[in-house]
Scaffold this active site. Structure first.
Site, PDB file in Angstrom:
ATOM      1  N   HIS A 182      -9.028  -3.560  -2.702  1.00 27.79           N
ATOM      2  CA  HIS A 182      -8.067  -2.286  -1.697  1.00 27.79           C
ATOM      3  C   HIS A 182      -8.170  -1.337  -1.587  1.00 27.79           C
ATOM      4  O   HIS A 182      -8.465  -0.371  -0.279  1.00 27.79           O
ATOM      5  CB  HIS A 182      -6.382  -3.054  -2.378  1.00 27.79           C
ATOM      6  CG  HIS A 182      -5.608  -2.033  -1.449  1.00 27.79           C
ATOM      7  ND1 HIS A 182      -4.784  -2.842  -1.103  1.00 27.79           N
ATOM      8  CD2 HIS A 182      -5.333  -0.598  -1.218  1.00 27.79           C
ATOM      9  CE1 HIS A 182      -3.929  -1.423  -0.117  1.00 27.79           C
ATOM     10  NE2 HIS A 182      -4.972  -0.435  -1.058  1.00 27.79           N
ATOM     11  N   GLU A 183      -8.947  -0.285  -2.463  1.00 31.14           N
ATOM     12  CA  GLU A 183      -9.423   0.838  -2.618  1.00 31.14           C
ATOM     13  C   GLU A 183     -11.096   0.931  -1.982  1.00 31.14           C
ATOM     14  O   GLU A 183     -11.127   2.562  -1.326  1.00 31.14           O
ATOM     15  CB  GLU A 183      -9.159   1.457  -4.183  1.00 31.14           C
ATOM     16  CG  GLU A 183      -7.783   1.347  -4.680  1.00 31.14           C
ATOM     17  CD  GLU A 183      -6.797   1.817  -3.590  1.00 31.14           C
ATOM     18  OE1 GLU A 183      -7.020   2.694  -3.522  1.00 31.14           O
ATOM     19  OE2 GLU A 183      -5.863   1.346  -4.526  1.00 31.14           O
TER      20      GLU A 183
ATOM     21  N   HIS B 120      -9.694   1.154   1.526  1.00 33.06           N
ATOM     22  CA  HIS B 120      -8.839   3.213   1.577  1.00 33.06           C
ATOM     23  C   HIS B 120     -10.749   3.808   2.634  1.00 33.06           C
ATOM     24  O   HIS B 120     -10.585   5.069   3.134  1.00 33.06           O
ATOM     25  CB  HIS B 120      -8.707   3.179   0.959  1.00 33.06           C
ATOM     26  CG  HIS B 120      -6.651   2.887   1.326  1.00 33.06           C
ATOM     27  ND1 HIS B 120      -6.811   3.197   2.354  1.00 33.06           N
ATOM     28  CD2 HIS B 120      -6.238   2.138   0.124  1.00 33.06           C
ATOM     29  CE1 HIS B 120      -4.929   2.266   1.918  1.00 33.06           C
ATOM     30  NE2 HIS B 120      -5.380   2.566   0.784  1.00 33.06           N
TER      31      HIS B 120
ATOM     32  N   CYS C  42       0.906  -0.957   0.069  1.00 32.71           N
ATOM     33  CA  CYS C  42       0.268  -0.028  -0.074  1.00 32.71           C
ATOM     34  C   CYS C  42       1.385   1.551  -0.187  1.00 32.71           C
ATOM     35  O   CYS C  42       2.145   1.171   0.702  1.00 32.71           O
ATOM     36  CB  CYS C  42      -0.474   0.164   1.316  1.00 32.71           C
ATOM     37  SG  CYS C  42      -1.558   1.413   1.334  1.00 32.71           S
TER      38      CYS C  42
HETATM   39 ZN   LIG Z   1      -3.564   1.704  -0.272  1.00 33.86          ZN
END
Ligand SMILES: [Zn+2]
Length: 164
Positions: free
Chosen positions: A128-129, A132, A86
């Site tokens: 993953h995004e 966030h 990341c």
């Molecule tokens: Zn990340």
């Protein structure tokens, strides 16, 4: 100097809020995020990673830059473990278990309803995004013991470029 914030920054732990109108600010923000992502370099970047808690991320899983605004995770399936890093945890990589396939529906920077879906890298980047935007970092996907070890390692080594 990079504008990307790293682990420990409060915006990485906050849940982001929806974007109410795709105006010049948002269009410019998406362009800026794409630029920062490529410079990093990375395959995805979410707004909280530059200290902005809005529901927008950008990515390029090999098919050119894409913008996802107010994404909704519609469908996931399968399971896969893959080495993942990341931009907000620079220099660290862990085996992360995720769904193999993910489908997200969202708006793009032209205010069009779009669907992004796929497996492999694309499925992974989308998840993953999306994490966030919900204030979730890779570390929370680790098993308890692994997470403890990771936090210890980070507290000792810090991140590349840190002032010691
Ligand atoms: Zn990340």
């Amino acid at each position: 100097m990079s504008e990307i914030v790293v682990f420990g920054h409060p915006s990485l732990k906050q849940k982001s809020t929806n974007i109410t109108s795709i105006d010049d600010y948002i269009i410019n923000l998406s362009k800026k995020m794409i630029k920062i992502m490529y410079e990093a370099p990375g395959v995805g970047l979410a707004a909280p990673q530059i200290g902005i808690n809005k529901n927008i991320f950008v990515f390029d899983a090999g098919d050119g830059p894409k913008v996802a605004i107010n994404p909704v995770l519609e469908k996931v399936s399968g399971e896969i473990i893959f080495m993942e890093g990341c931009l907000s945890l620079p220099g660290y990589y862990w085996d992360i278990e995720r769904y193999e396939y993910a489908r997200i529906s969202c708006l793009n920077e032209k205010n069009q309803q779009v669907i992004y879906e796929g497996d492999d890298l694309l499925g992974r980047v989308l998840q993953h995004e999306f994490d966030h935007l919900n204030g979730k970092l890779l570390l929370s996907s680790l098993k308890r013991k692994e997470r403890r070890n990771a936090l210890k390692e980070i507290s000792i080594k810090g991140f590349p470029g840190d002032q010691i």
